[in-house]
Design a protein around this motif. Structure first.
Motif, short mmCIF file in Angstrom:
data_model
loop_
_atom_site.label_atom_id
_atom_site.label_comp_id
_atom_site.label_asym_id
_atom_site.label_seq_id
_atom_site.Cartn_x
_atom_site.Cartn_y
_atom_site.Cartn_z
N UNK A 131 1.02 -1.48 -0.11
CA UNK A 131 -0.20 0.23 0.35
C UNK A 131 1.21 1.59 0.05
N UNK A 132 0.04 2.70 -0.67
CA UNK A 132 0.84 3.57 -0.56
C UNK A 132 -0.35 4.38 0.17
N UNK A 133 1.03 5.55 0.39
CA UNK A 133 0.50 6.38 2.06
C UNK A 133 1.03 7.78 1.49
N UNK A 134 0.05 8.86 1.77
CA UNK A 134 0.61 9.70 3.05
C UNK A 134 1.98 9.87 3.42
N UNK A 135 2.64 10.74 3.00
CA UNK A 135 3.86 10.57 4.47
C UNK A 135 4.73 12.14 4.99
N UNK A 136 5.14 11.96 5.74
CA UNK A 136 5.37 12.84 6.16
C UNK A 136 6.42 12.58 7.04
N UNK A 137 7.49 13.71 7.95
CA UNK A 137 7.85 13.19 8.62
C UNK A 137 9.28 14.67 9.46
#
Length: 143
Positions: free
Chosen positions: A108-114
């Motif tokens: 699965x592909x998710x939105x991301x933040x770091x």
């Protein structure tokens, strides 16, 4: 007055440039057992940050040459080692947002933040659907 404004802009830009960056090698930690899972390299590509898997710490019985068989996009069937799992994140100080991350375990592909720690030694990586409230985080450790 204009010179003072430009000087302030240059000094602010210089200060940001001295802050640690997420670029480099990171050890990912498994959510399931707390053990190291992989080494990921994060690079800045023209202002957008992306990550590629460089090494996998295999569990007993796992294939030592795995492919992303659960991926549903162009990465389906690609080898896990060398696989781009994150792309499109833009830096804002110690925060990186606006991109996406692939979980190769489920495809699965998710939105991301770091979010990079102030000392630059740990990185909180969050994958989510819709709003950040609905997702999960991992802490990666600088290698």
């Amino acid at each position: 007055m204009k010179a003072a404004i430009w000087l302030a802009v240059l000094l602010a830009g210089g200060a940001w440039a001295n802050e640690p960056s997420a670029e480099g090698r990171w050890k990912t930690i498994s959510d399931e057992d707390g053990k190291p899972r992989s080494i990921v390299r994060i690079e800045d590509r023209a202002g957008y940050f992306e990550a590629v898997i460089e090494k996998v710490f295999f569990k007993p019985g796992e294939s030592t040459d795995p492919v992303c068989d659960k991926c549903t996009d162009a990465r389906k069937g690609q080898k896990i080692i060398g696989l781009k799992i994150m792309s499109g994140l833009k830096r804002d100080g110690r925060s990186y947002e606006g991109g996406e991350i692939l979980d190769p375990d489920n495809g699965k592909v998710y939105r991301a933040r770091m979010t990079l720690s102030p000392d630059g030694k740990s990185l909180e990586v969050r994958g989510f659907i819709g709003v950040s409230l609905f997702g999960r985080s991992q802490t990666w450790v600088r290698e």
